[in-house]
Motif scaffolding. Structure first.
Motif, mmCIF file in Angstrom:
data_model
loop_
_atom_site.group_PDB
_atom_site.id
_atom_site.type_symbol
_atom_site.label_atom_id
_atom_site.label_comp_id
_atom_site.label_asym_id
_atom_site.label_seq_id
_atom_site.Cartn_x
_atom_site.Cartn_y
_atom_site.Cartn_z
ATOM 1 N N HIS A 33 15.803 16.580 39.827
ATOM 2 C CA HIS A 33 17.615 16.349 39.635
ATOM 3 C C HIS A 33 17.618 14.453 39.485
ATOM 4 O O HIS A 33 17.283 14.160 40.410
ATOM 5 N N GLY A 75 18.796 11.751 38.009
ATOM 6 C CA GLY A 75 20.363 11.377 36.664
ATOM 7 C C GLY A 75 20.711 9.669 37.625
ATOM 8 O O GLY A 75 20.526 9.076 38.097
ATOM 9 N N GLY A 76 22.530 10.003 37.713
ATOM 10 C CA GLY A 76 23.708 8.470 38.321
ATOM 11 C C GLY A 76 22.928 8.762 40.059
ATOM 12 O O GLY A 76 22.017 7.389 40.679
ATOM 13 N N SER A 77 22.565 9.555 40.288
ATOM 14 C CA SER A 77 21.844 9.471 41.915
ATOM 15 C C SER A 77 20.685 11.074 41.770
ATOM 16 O O SER A 77 20.475 11.805 41.357
ATOM 17 N N ASN A 99 23.234 -0.552 34.645
ATOM 18 C CA ASN A 99 23.260 0.432 35.373
ATOM 19 C C ASN A 99 22.963 1.767 34.456
ATOM 20 O O ASN A 99 22.479 2.977 35.477
ATOM 21 N N ASP A 100 22.595 2.463 33.933
ATOM 22 C CA ASP A 100 22.441 3.556 33.034
ATOM 23 C C ASP A 100 20.918 3.374 32.455
ATOM 24 O O ASP A 100 20.729 2.148 31.633
ATOM 25 N N LEU A 101 20.499 4.549 32.452
ATOM 26 C CA LEU A 101 18.792 4.166 32.020
ATOM 27 C C LEU A 101 19.246 4.299 30.731
ATOM 28 O O LEU A 101 17.700 3.288 30.658
ATOM 29 N N ARG A 102 19.715 4.728 29.894
ATOM 30 C CA ARG A 102 19.227 4.497 28.288
ATOM 31 C C ARG A 102 19.748 3.394 28.485
ATOM 32 O O ARG A 102 18.418 1.853 27.033
ATOM 33 N N GLU A 109 16.054 1.528 29.672
ATOM 34 C CA GLU A 109 15.237 1.925 28.588
ATOM 35 C C GLU A 109 15.124 1.003 27.535
ATOM 36 O O GLU A 109 14.003 0.422 26.718
ATOM 37 N N GLY A 125 19.448 16.924 35.556
ATOM 38 C CA GLY A 125 20.380 15.823 35.383
ATOM 39 C C GLY A 125 20.427 14.930 33.825
ATOM 40 O O GLY A 125 19.224 15.095 33.144
ATOM 41 N N GLY A 126 21.160 14.061 34.273
ATOM 42 C CA GLY A 126 21.396 13.293 32.647
ATOM 43 C C GLY A 126 19.897 12.825 32.032
ATOM 44 O O GLY A 126 19.461 12.802 31.632
ATOM 45 N N ILE A 127 19.008 12.179 33.264
ATOM 46 C CA ILE A 127 17.949 11.512 33.680
ATOM 47 C C ILE A 127 16.954 13.038 32.752
ATOM 48 O O ILE A 127 16.180 12.861 32.289
ATOM 49 N N ASN A 161 17.355 14.135 29.870
ATOM 50 C CA ASN A 161 17.235 13.427 27.922
ATOM 51 C C ASN A 161 16.607 12.639 28.105
ATOM 52 O O ASN A 161 16.264 12.283 26.926
ATOM 53 N N SER A 162 15.680 12.094 29.557
ATOM 54 C CA SER A 162 14.856 11.024 29.188
ATOM 55 C C SER A 162 13.477 11.916 28.857
ATOM 56 O O SER A 162 12.511 11.647 29.467
HETATM 57 P P1 ADP Z 1 26.044 11.671 37.692
HETATM 58 O O1 ADP Z 1 23.827 12.073 38.952
HETATM 59 O O2 ADP Z 1 25.930 10.958 38.019
HETATM 60 O O3 ADP Z 1 25.979 13.568 37.799
HETATM 61 P P2 ADP Z 1 24.035 12.662 35.550
HETATM 62 O O4 ADP Z 1 23.469 13.575 36.096
HETATM 63 O O5 ADP Z 1 24.726 12.808 34.190
HETATM 64 O O6 ADP Z 1 24.474 11.446 36.564
HETATM 65 O O7 ADP Z 1 22.544 11.218 34.821
HETATM 66 C C1 ADP Z 1 23.596 10.124 34.748
HETATM 67 C C2 ADP Z 1 22.424 9.542 33.936
HETATM 68 O O8 ADP Z 1 21.248 9.666 32.634
HETATM 69 C C3 ADP Z 1 22.325 8.417 33.744
HETATM 70 O O9 ADP Z 1 21.656 7.284 34.608
HETATM 71 C C4 ADP Z 1 22.077 7.669 32.809
HETATM 72 O O10 ADP Z 1 21.475 6.448 31.444
HETATM 73 C C5 ADP Z 1 21.230 8.672 32.180
HETATM 74 N N1 ADP Z 1 20.966 9.622 30.911
HETATM 75 C C6 ADP Z 1 21.711 10.530 29.734
HETATM 76 N N2 ADP Z 1 21.237 10.593 28.940
HETATM 77 C C7 ADP Z 1 20.037 9.896 28.858
HETATM 78 C C8 ADP Z 1 19.117 9.996 27.801
HETATM 79 N N3 ADP Z 1 19.163 10.171 26.430
HETATM 80 N N4 ADP Z 1 18.090 9.336 27.619
HETATM 81 C C9 ADP Z 1 18.111 8.274 29.561
HETATM 82 N N5 ADP Z 1 18.824 8.220 30.133
HETATM 83 C C10 ADP Z 1 19.616 8.753 29.792
#
Ligand code: ADP
Length: 403
Positions: A213, A215-217, A286-289, A292, A334-336, A339-340
């Motif tokens: 997982h 993401g933000g965490s 703060n944001d992985l995007r 990167e 998770g977000g990363i 998507n990454s």
């Molecule tokens: P949370 O843990 O707060 O619920 P998420 O699971 O939504 O957060 O993940 C948020 C993270 O996902 C952020 O750091 C964001 O940069 C990253 N993220 C979202 N989309 C992308 C992407 N296309 N490429 C890289 N990182 C991404």
């Protein structure tokens, strides 16, 4: 049974309404339905924003929601509107379920009562971003809507099956026994979902899965036949992998050095470690995007932050391959994780000796629920959206049916 799963912020209330079959312990999607979702933002202001989405239609509304109880009442009345047909009335609701984080001496799934709330308050400083807003809203709701059972599904619950040898810090044992200082593990709802869904998708329950997982965490979890046997989060949600702004694994003996150097108090340094560290501390983003993009422009701090994160993920991945004795699947969520493509490729690179063979082309296009391993790979690689709310709904249903 209909269960409303709540996601609380200090000024927001979001929900998903599920209808689940009345079958204790069911872990497949058969017969499950998300009927509606919605919520209220800017609670406490005169122009709170409410929305509800049901039957493929979304409606937005600006109203005054004084507090969380007013917000929940509004949402229940929207759901009970015969035009929507989601609930006959609020009494049709089996429970409101919450993904709760941490409580002293309490884990698993519990009906929220004063003892549970006090136990959560006791760990406010261990989970400072999560516990205080949840306790405040739960207290209010249990007072104002006493007819609806409130259920807390603790993030630590899934990790109760981790063996003691992986939970115990090497500290005086009395601290563990008296104060609950040990690796509790978190992200339980997400890892539980990944374990259950991977079993459903691969058509086999007896699987060794490493759930990533990110993401933000972020955390990794080793799952053996549906049970958590290791998790990278520890006593608090600040440990393990570096998070977006939280520190991850860290040596407590650095604390006096930082305090002397900066002149800050222990509380101030802890706040820096919980809010201004992690990927943001290293890279300034703060944001992985953004990290990167900055690394691609050649910014050394961002490149370093990526390398630190990749190393940390691979550190736990290797450890969990050993703990499980190999893996059937590694799943990114998770977000990363979803998507990454860069992160997935870097984490899985050069691991052929462990039976992990990534298909870089499939990785580039893997979206939603998709695999991206080479045909001959011993370990399957997947990306999957997680569904923490569904886990809270299933656990709430199981608790209520068992009562
Ligand atoms: P949370 O843990 O707060 O619920 P998420 O699971 O939504 O957060 O993940 C948020 C993270 O996902 C952020 O750091 C964001 O940069 C990253 N993220 C979202 N989309 C992308 C992407 N296309 N490429 C890289 N990182 C991404």
């Amino acid at each position: 049974m209909k269960i409303l799963v709540a996601n609380l912020g200090s000024t927001s209330f979001k929900y998903k309404l599920y209808e689940l079959p009345d079958a204790v312990g069911a872990t497949t999607s058969l017969g499950e339905k998300m009927i509606a979702k919605g919520g209220v933002e800017r609670i406490g202001s005169e122009s709170s924003k409410a929305f509800v989405e049901a039957n493929g239609k979304r409606e937005d509304l600006v109203i005054e929601a004084r507090d969380h109880a007013a917000a929940v009442r509004l949402c229940l009345s929207q759901l009970s509107d015969p035009a929507r047909g989601c609930l006959k009335d609020a009494s049709e609701l089996g429970a409101i379920g919450f993904k709760a984080v941490h409580a002293r001496g309490v884990s698993g799934v519990r009906v929220v009562d004063d003892r549970v709330l006090r136990a959560m308050e006791d760990f406010n400083d261990v989970a400072p971003a999560h516990n205080p807003p949840y306790v405040a809203a739960m207290r209010l709701l249990s007072r104002e809507l006493p007819q609806i059972p409130l259920v807390a599904a603790f993030e630590t619950g899934f990790h109760q099956t981790i063996p003691e040898s992986r939970k115990i810090y090497a500290i005086p044992l009395a601290w563990t026994e008296s104060y609950g200082v040990k690796r509790w593990g978190f992200h339980g709802a997400s890892h539980r979902y990944i374990g259950q869904r991977t079993a459903e998708v691969l058509g086999k329950n007896d699987l060794k899965v490493i759930s990533c997982h990110l993401g933000g965490s972020s955390s990794l979890c080793a799952i053996d036949a549906g049970k958590s046997v290791a998790n990278s989060l520890g006593m608090s949600p600040q440990t393990g992998l570096p998070h977006n702004n939280r520190v991850g694994d860290f040596d407590p003996f650095a604390l006096p050095v930082i305090m002397r150097g900066t002149g800050k108090s222990l509380e101030e340094v802890l706040s820096d470690l919980a809010n201004r560290s992690g990927l943001e501390g290293i890279s300034g983003h703060n944001d992985l995007r953004d990290i990167e993009a900055a690394a691609a422009r050649g910014e050394p701090r961002s490149k370093l932050a990526l390398d630190v994160f990749i190393e940390a993920v691979r550190h736990y991945l290797g450890s969990y391959m050993v703990a499980l004795g190999g893996a059937d699947a590694i799943v990114f969520t998770g977000g990363i994780g979803e998507n990454s493509t860069l992160m997935r490729e870097a984490v899985c690179a050069n691991l052929g000796f462990l039976g992990i063979e990534i298909d870089p082309k499939a990785n580039q296009t893997a979206k939603g629920e998709a695999s991206f391993h080479e045909k001959g790979s011993k370990v399957q690689l997947w990306t999957m959206p997680t569904n923490e709310e569904l886990m809270v709904a299933r656990q709430s249903r199981d608790l209520l049916l068992a009562q």
